[in-house]
Design a protein around this motif. Structure first.
Motif, PDB file in Angstrom:
ATOM      1  N   ARG A   7       0.834  -1.207   0.000  1.00 51.87           N
ATOM      2  CA  ARG A   7       0.000   0.000   0.000  1.00 51.87           C
ATOM      3  C   ARG A   7       0.870   1.259   0.000  1.00 51.87           C
ATOM      4  O   ARG A   7       0.576   2.213  -0.719  1.00 51.87           O
ATOM      5  N   ILE A   8       1.914   1.250   0.794  1.00 52.94           N
ATOM      6  CA  ILE A   8       2.807   2.408   0.876  1.00 52.94           C
ATOM      7  C   ILE A   8       3.506   2.637  -0.468  1.00 52.94           C
ATOM      8  O   ILE A   8       3.606   3.775  -0.947  1.00 52.94           O
ATOM      9  N   LEU A   9       3.989   1.570  -1.085  1.00 50.38           N
ATOM     10  CA  LEU A   9       4.658   1.702  -2.379  1.00 50.38           C
ATOM     11  C   LEU A   9       3.705   2.282  -3.427  1.00 50.38           C
ATOM     12  O   LEU A   9       4.067   3.212  -4.167  1.00 50.38           O
ATOM     13  N   LEU A  10       2.487   1.745  -3.494  1.00 48.01           N
ATOM     14  CA  LEU A  10       1.520   2.235  -4.481  1.00 48.01           C
ATOM     15  C   LEU A  10       1.145   3.686  -4.218  1.00 48.01           C
ATOM     16  O   LEU A  10       1.018   4.491  -5.146  1.00 48.01           O
ATOM     17  N   ASP A  11       0.978   4.029  -2.957  1.00 46.58           N
ATOM     18  CA  ASP A  11       0.635   5.412  -2.624  1.00 46.58           C
ATOM     19  C   ASP A  11       1.764   6.366  -2.967  1.00 46.58           C
ATOM     20  O   ASP A  11       1.525   7.486  -3.430  1.00 46.58           O
ATOM     21  N   ILE A  39      10.012  -4.188   0.015  1.00 43.28           N
ATOM     22  CA  ILE A  39       8.940  -4.862  -0.728  1.00 43.28           C
ATOM     23  C   ILE A  39       9.345  -5.076  -2.184  1.00 43.28           C
ATOM     24  O   ILE A  39       9.001  -6.086  -2.800  1.00 43.28           O
ATOM     25  N   GLU A  40      10.121  -4.138  -2.758  1.00 42.26           N
ATOM     26  CA  GLU A  40      10.634  -4.357  -4.111  1.00 42.26           C
ATOM     27  C   GLU A  40      11.582  -5.546  -4.131  1.00 42.26           C
ATOM     28  O   GLU A  40      11.552  -6.354  -5.081  1.00 42.26           O
ATOM     29  N   LYS A  46      12.000  -3.713  -9.480  1.00 42.54           N
ATOM     30  CA  LYS A  46      11.915  -2.302  -9.133  1.00 42.54           C
ATOM     31  C   LYS A  46      10.642  -1.745  -9.763  1.00 42.54           C
ATOM     32  O   LYS A  46      10.475  -1.800 -10.993  1.00 42.54           O
ATOM     33  N   LEU A  47       9.745  -1.239  -8.936  1.00 43.04           N
ATOM     34  CA  LEU A  47       8.446  -0.780  -9.417  1.00 43.04           C
ATOM     35  C   LEU A  47       8.326   0.729  -9.440  1.00 43.04           C
ATOM     36  O   LEU A  47       7.379   1.260 -10.032  1.00 43.04           O
ATOM     37  N   LEU A  48       9.253   1.431  -8.808  1.00 42.09           N
ATOM     38  CA  LEU A  48       9.225   2.892  -8.771  1.00 42.09           C
ATOM     39  C   LEU A  48      10.426   3.469  -9.510  1.00 42.09           C
ATOM     40  O   LEU A  48      11.546   2.977  -9.365  1.00 42.09           O
ATOM     41  N   ASP A  49      10.177   4.484 -10.301  1.00 42.75           N
ATOM     42  CA  ASP A  49      11.263   5.270 -10.878  1.00 42.75           C
ATOM     43  C   ASP A  49      11.599   6.402  -9.926  1.00 42.75           C
ATOM     44  O   ASP A  49      10.700   7.080  -9.410  1.00 42.75           O
ATOM     45  N   ARG A  50      12.882   6.599  -9.662  1.00 39.81           N
ATOM     46  CA  ARG A  50      13.333   7.669  -8.783  1.00 39.81           C
ATOM     47  C   ARG A  50      13.980   8.755  -9.623  1.00 39.81           C
ATOM     48  O   ARG A  50      14.756   8.481 -10.539  1.00 39.81           O
ATOM     49  N   ALA A  59       6.943   1.227 -15.760  1.00 35.93           N
ATOM     50  CA  ALA A  59       6.101   0.368 -16.594  1.00 35.93           C
ATOM     51  C   ALA A  59       5.750  -0.938 -15.885  1.00 35.93           C
ATOM     52  O   ALA A  59       4.606  -1.409 -15.952  1.00 35.93           O
ATOM     53  N   LYS A  60       6.711  -1.525 -15.166  1.00 38.71           N
ATOM     54  CA  LYS A  60       6.443  -2.769 -14.447  1.00 38.71           C
ATOM     55  C   LYS A  60       5.465  -2.522 -13.299  1.00 38.71           C
ATOM     56  O   LYS A  60       4.584  -3.336 -13.018  1.00 38.71           O
ATOM     57  N   GLY A  61       5.640  -1.380 -12.612  1.00 36.39           N
ATOM     58  CA  GLY A  61       4.741  -1.037 -11.524  1.00 36.39           C
ATOM     59  C   GLY A  61       3.322  -0.839 -11.998  1.00 36.39           C
ATOM     60  O   GLY A  61       2.364  -1.299 -11.352  1.00 36.39           O
TER      61      GLY A  61
END
Length: 300
Positions: A7-11, A39-40, A46-50, A59-61
């Motif tokens: 939930r935190i990652l998606l938010d 969680i990644e 890796k689901l977030l781009d920094r 794209a994967k996220g």
């Protein structure tokens, strides 16, 4: 997988800012990064781009976003069903958390009301993370302060008047009828929970701008009351605790008054079981029909 971490990652991906997401959940930015990285690592992607502009789902996220949202909902439904099966009475199981003052005044009335005899109600004391627990489905409902509602749906129940507590020997003559916030800040060491303590009323304490502060690790009123009764400073708490204060402590109204707003929080009905929806509607009706019960303290 830990659904809270998901939930935190998606938010974070939706909000686009680690700083704002950390503030939403009450974490430091470094702690939030640790959660996201863990969680990644567990997922293996890796689901977030920094970037210097913030974070976003890559794209994967985005490809996994809908499935991860469904995973969170399914985990909450499974948890609710398990708790329902565990109910030893054969009645629908309802988990209800509350701040201590609600536990003392409202819960006995709810438990004993005929409207709720059809439920197996398990009651616990909540802390400042209760919004996350209710939103994730770990707890069904909670009476808490408005500042702890998080992303839950909610409705206001009452407001609780807070008063200052000071050592009994603070005044040479009669105690004043009220104390200004500046008088409290200037005259005593102000005792309050530390920033990382489980405190559901931090914003109320923040209204006292004292330079001399004693921050303690517990948000429990009994700990604060003990420190004040030993003459080490002043603090604030619900006026309804007046009967519990020892003779070594005085409770005095503030000017202007300080309130904390108490509400009932819950998930959207679309994420509830039919038993939870029925309980919520009955509880709302019970609150509306019994205004004499659902108040805590007033200006008297």
């Amino acid at each position: 997988m830990d659904t809270k971490k998901i939930r935190i990652l998606l938010d974070a991906g939706k909000i686009g800012s680690i700083k704002k997401t950390a503030e939403l959940y009450g974490y430091s930015q470094s702690a939030l990064w640790h959660i996201i990285n863990s969680i990644e690592d567990e997922i293996g992607l890796k689901l977030l781009d920094r970037s210097t502009r913030g974070v976003s789902l890559n794209a994967k996220g985005k490809e996994l976003e809908d499935l991860l949202e469904e995973y969170i909902k399914l985990d909450a439904r499974l948890d609710a069903r398990i708790r329902s099966i565990k109910g030893s009475t054969g009645k629908p199981f309802i988990s209800l958390s509350c701040i201590p003052i609600v536990f003392n005044y409202w819960i006995p009335c709810i438990i004993n009301a005929s409207a709720f005899q059809a439920y197996d109600i398990n009651v616990g004391i909540c802390d400042s993370t209760i919004g996350e627990k209710v939103f994730s489905g770990k707890i069904d409902f909670a009476f808490t302060t408005e500042e702890c509602k998080g992303k839950c749906e909610w409705f206001s129940v009452t407001k609780d008047l807070l008063k200052v507590i000071v050592p009994e020997d603070s005044f040479h003559g009669p105690a004043p009828s009220s104390l200004t916030l500046d008088e409290i800040a200037d005259r005593w060491t102000f005792i309050r929970p530390s920033k990382d303590a489980n405190c559901s009323s931090a914003s109320a304490y923040d209204q006292i701008s004292a330079e001399d502060v004693l921050a303690i690790s517990s948000g429990d009123f009994s700990s604060i009351l003990s420190i004040v009764s030993n003459g080490l400073g002043a603090s604030i708490m619900s006026g309804s605790y007046l009967d519990l204060c020892p003779e070594s402590v005085l409770m005095i109204p503030t000017e202007p008054p300080i309130y904390r707003h108490i509400c009932l929080i819950h998930r959207p009905e679309k994420d509830m079981t039919k038993e939870q929806i029925s309980f919520l509607r009955q509880l709302r009706s019970y609150i509306d029909d019994h205004p004499d019960i659902f108040y805590i303290s007033d200006d008297k």
